[in-house]
Write an enzyme that holds these catalytic residues in place. Structure first.
Site, short mmCIF file in Angstrom:
data_model
loop_
_atom_site.label_atom_id
_atom_site.label_comp_id
_atom_site.label_asym_id
_atom_site.label_seq_id
_atom_site.Cartn_x
_atom_site.Cartn_y
_atom_site.Cartn_z
N SER A 188 -54.01 99.59 13.18
CA SER A 188 -55.54 98.78 12.76
C SER A 188 -54.87 97.49 12.13
CB SER A 188 -55.77 99.42 12.12
OG SER A 188 -55.20 100.11 10.56
N HIS A 216 -60.38 103.18 14.74
CA HIS A 216 -60.18 101.98 15.65
C HIS A 216 -60.77 102.04 16.94
CE1 HIS A 216 -59.98 99.54 11.94
NE2 HIS A 216 -59.12 100.38 11.69
N LYS A 245 -66.91 103.06 11.14
CA LYS A 245 -66.61 101.85 12.23
C LYS A 245 -67.75 101.27 13.10
CE LYS A 245 -61.91 102.61 9.94
NZ LYS A 245 -61.76 103.36 9.62
#
Length: 396
Positions: A188, A216, A245
């Site tokens: 990330s 992610h 997320k």
């Protein structure tokens, strides 16, 4: 002794402040979106948000908000229990089954965060007869989860497949009964994708399992947003991830894997056994988020269009940008204090970004991590490009 302890803390904090490395928390007064409102204490204005993990822009999506409201009214606020006592609703299992089906796994288990999922994953499955081989840039939650496990630990340099092969041979030579390779799907801080085809091939050659934290990536990488394994067309043994997320941006994590793995985690995984169940409104919102992801090809196209436009624009300005295809696009500055000064200047110009520096990233590798969202429009990105150019002149 107590006075000495607090003096030590004060000295440490003063040292952080003297280096201009204090992390500042700004207070939002709006929903998480492309343009966000900042409290009066931080200027009382709107700024362009380029640092959230809101990849698909679902954090304030009306369908998700409505689903959360409906489940709140129908099922109450919280569970007041862990799962195995009286904390399991039918919707918890519905979400687990839906998630497993989406990720191409046999089953899934919910946690209050992906940090807890990774923290509770390794210890129930592996012991001192086994081995874990971990990428050096893995998320802190993987590192901490491995520390809680008695398995022998090996580390290979980030995405170095020669070192991974070496560690696999070493683990086998040292008599490891079971071996697990653990990696982020996306690193990330850099926006780099793990080399999953090579990792899986090496693992299979040595009879090892592969675990991927896809926080992610789930929702927007690969066909239908099914993550990095789908992006590369490979199968892995364990996938962990988050609803915090792309999948709505709230809280909650999960492990998806073969059923025997999930079954044992239900019996032995400490964060699962000793943490309250996910609240019904979060579960309902996550169910809605999975539906939106399934329908979200247009959001994924917009996200990656934005990423390509931003990358081309920031490179044209002469900034040092790490290569890649992910919507995380780090602007490399090197100096930690410079990253803080530039982030502060950009905030004054109406662009909210964060400077990252050691120990979050390696010494001398400070950066501003920009993150694209499907809710950004081209005018937003042009505004941010102008701000980056002006800020560089102001702080250099």
């Amino acid at each position: 002794m107590t006075k000495q302890f607090y003096s030590q803390l004060a000295e440490t904090l003063a040292g952080i402040e003297s280096q201009k490395l204090t992390k500042v928390e700004r207070h939002l007064t709006s929903a998480q979106r492309g343009m966000i409102s900042i409290s009066s204490n931080d200027g009382g204005r709107q700024v362009l948000n380029m640092c959230a993990n809101n990849y698909l822009g679902l954090a304030d999506n009306p369908r998700i908000v409505d689903a959360a409201r409906d489940y709140l009214e129908e099922r109450g606020y919280g569970m007041a229990s862990v799962r195995f006592i009286c904390g399991t609703m039918d919707i918890h299992r519905e979400l687990e089954e839906k998630l497993a089906n989406f990720l191409g796994q046999e089953d899934a288990i919910l946690y209050t965060s992906c940090f807890d999922a990774n923290g509770g994953l390794f210890e129930p499955l592996l012991d001192d007869k086994d081995a874990i081989i971990s990428d050096s840039l893995n998320h802190a939650s993987i590192i901490d989860g491995i520390r809680l496990c008695k398995a022998k630990r090996y580390v290979y340099a980030n995405s170095d497949m020669n070192q991974l092969a070496e560690k696999l041979r070493e683990a086998k030579a040292n008599g490891a009964r079971n071996i697990m390779v653990a990696t982020d799907g996306v690193f990330s801080m850099d926006g780099y994708l793990a080399k999953l085809p090579e990792i899986v091939a090496l693992a299979r050659e040595h009879g090892a399992l592969v675990m991927v934290d896809d926080s992610h990536a789930t929702g927007f990488m690969g066909p239908k947003g099914k993550g990095t394994p789908a992006h590369f067309g490979v199968e892995v043994d364990i996938v962990t991830g988050t609803f915090g997320k792309a999948l709505g941006g709230a809280v909650g994590g999960y492990v998806a894997a073969r059923k025997p793995i999930v079954d044992l985690l239900r019996q032995r995984s400490r964060p699962y056994l000793f943490s309250n169940s996910l609240p019904p409104l979060v579960v309902g919102a996550a169910l809605a988020a999975l539906d939106l992801v399934a329908e979200g090809d247009h959001l994924r196209r917009k996200l990656f269009d934005n990423a390509r436009y931003w990358r081309a624009g920031i490179e044209k300005l002469g900034f040092d940008v790490l290569p890649g295809e992910h919507p995380i696009i780090p602007v490399m500055l090197g100096d930690a204090a410079l990253s803080q000064r530039m982030a502060a200047d950009l905030f004054e110009r109406g662009v909210y970004v964060i400077g990252f520096f050691y120990p979050v990233v390696a010494m001398g590798k400070a950066r501003i991590r920009t993150q694209m969202s499907a809710v950004h429009v081209q005018a937003d990105l042009d505004f941010a490009l102008d701000a980056f150019a002006a800020a560089r002149e102001a702080v250099s």
